[in-house]
Design a protein around this motif. Structure first.
Motif, PDB file in Angstrom:
ATOM      1  N   TYR A   1      -4.408   1.909  22.350  1.00 25.77           N
ATOM      2  CA  TYR A   1      -4.677   3.317  22.036  1.00 25.77           C
ATOM      3  C   TYR A   1      -5.618   3.453  20.848  1.00 25.77           C
ATOM      4  N   ILE A   2      -6.366   4.529  20.865  1.00 25.18           N
ATOM      5  CA  ILE A   2      -7.238   4.914  19.766  1.00 25.18           C
ATOM      6  C   ILE A   2      -6.724   6.229  19.205  1.00 25.18           C
ATOM      7  N   THR A   3      -6.751   6.353  17.888  1.00 25.09           N
ATOM      8  CA  THR A   3      -6.361   7.609  17.257  1.00 25.09           C
ATOM      9  C   THR A   3      -7.387   7.968  16.196  1.00 25.09           C
ATOM     10  N   GLN A   4      -7.735   9.241  16.119  1.00 23.25           N
ATOM     11  CA  GLN A   4      -8.657   9.709  15.091  1.00 23.25           C
ATOM     12  C   GLN A   4      -7.911  10.134  13.836  1.00 23.25           C
ATOM     13  N   LYS A   5      -6.604  10.219  13.942  1.00 26.14           N
ATOM     14  CA  LYS A   5      -5.771  10.645  12.822  1.00 26.14           C
ATOM     15  C   LYS A   5      -4.974   9.451  12.323  1.00 26.14           C
ATOM     16  N   MET A   6      -4.984   9.220  11.027  1.00 22.90           N
ATOM     17  CA  MET A   6      -4.265   8.072  10.481  1.00 22.90           C
ATOM     18  C   MET A   6      -2.762   8.194  10.739  1.00 22.90           C
ATOM     19  N   ILE A   7      -2.158   7.074  11.086  1.00 20.46           N
ATOM     20  CA  ILE A   7      -0.725   7.027  11.348  1.00 20.46           C
ATOM     21  C   ILE A   7      -0.009   6.480  10.126  1.00 20.46           C
ATOM     22  N   GLY A   8       1.041   7.160   9.696  1.00 20.14           N
ATOM     23  CA  GLY A   8       1.847   6.682   8.582  1.00 20.14           C
ATOM     24  C   GLY A   8       3.155   6.098   9.078  1.00 20.14           C
TER      25      GLY A   8
END
Length: 242
Positions: free
Chosen positions: A223-230
């Protein structure tokens, strides 16, 4: 029905190929999952829209999803416009998911990348209360998902994270093979395609094996995400064995 996860595919079979194992795993954890196809796949070389609809219904049963819809956009020609944005906003507000999953940001099929931007923008606009939509004649409340994740499709894109689907890989493949007009077929009554050759199944397996190896498991989806995951704990991080 409120869903924890709302997954979008452009054509019936995209979801099964790109994130089918993840959806099965999420359902096994007790999450509610709804899926939406943007088009009927009417431009597909093999089969027909009507056959694809039956195949999608069968695949939904294998996946175990709680709902499946089709927005009836124009295969190959849907546009990034207000009408299509509103169709997706209505769906997001209907199911109120925390997570939206959709196509890769760019891919071999131009519909995939175009839909990725369309769905990402709709997920943001869905959170604006002054964007007015109705469902069954009733006004909808604004809703913005916490995350939008993009599954990796035909072209290799470096994932931001991968999801272990090892216990569910064979079930995923069973869902994929519900599309008998599209995959693993030796039927020569229609033209052969890039995906109809039985060897294409080896490609799907190889991609899952490759992503799995990166985290020391058998099979995974990327998966790709444009929002950082915490994160709040290291407990659930899978150790890379390499």
């Amino acid at each position: 029905m409120k869903a924890d996860i709302l997954a979008f595919g452009v054509h019936p079979d995209d979801l099964e190929l790109g994130c089918g194992g993840t959806l099965i795993a999420a359902i096994a954890e007790g999450k509610k999952v709804a899926v939406i196809d943007l088009t009927r796949g009417e431009l597909g070389t093999r089969g027909s829209a009507e056959i694809r609809a039956k195949e999608a219904t069968a695949a939904a049963e294998v996946l175990g999803v709680h709902a499946r819809e089709n927005l009836g956009m124009a295969d190959g020609f849907f546009e990034h416009n207000e009408a299509n944005l509103c169709k997706i906003i209505v769906a997001i507000r209907k199911y109120q998911p925390q997570i939206v999953i959709c196509s890769a940001p760019e891919d071999r099929h131009p519909d995939h990348g175009r839909s990725s931007k369309l769905i990402s923008d709709a997920a943001f606009l869905s959170g604006l209360r002054k964007v007015v939509t109705t469902l069954d004649g009733q006004p909808q409340e604004s809703w913005r998902p916490a995350q939008v994740f993009h599954y990796i499709q035909d072209r290799y894109l470096k994932p931001d994270f991968v999801y272990d689907i090892s216990p569910y890989f064979e079930q995923k493949m069973k869902a994929v093979l519900c599309y008998g007009t599209q995959f693993n077929t030796t039927d020569t009554s229609e033209p052969a395609t890039y995906i109809s050759n039985p060897d294409f199944m080896d490609v799907i397996r190889a991609r899952a094996l490759m992503f799995g190896k990166r985290i020391g498991v058998n099979f995974a989806e990327g998966y790709i995400t444009q929002k950082m995951i915490g994160i709040t704990s290291f407990d659930n991080i899978i150790n890379n064995v390499t």
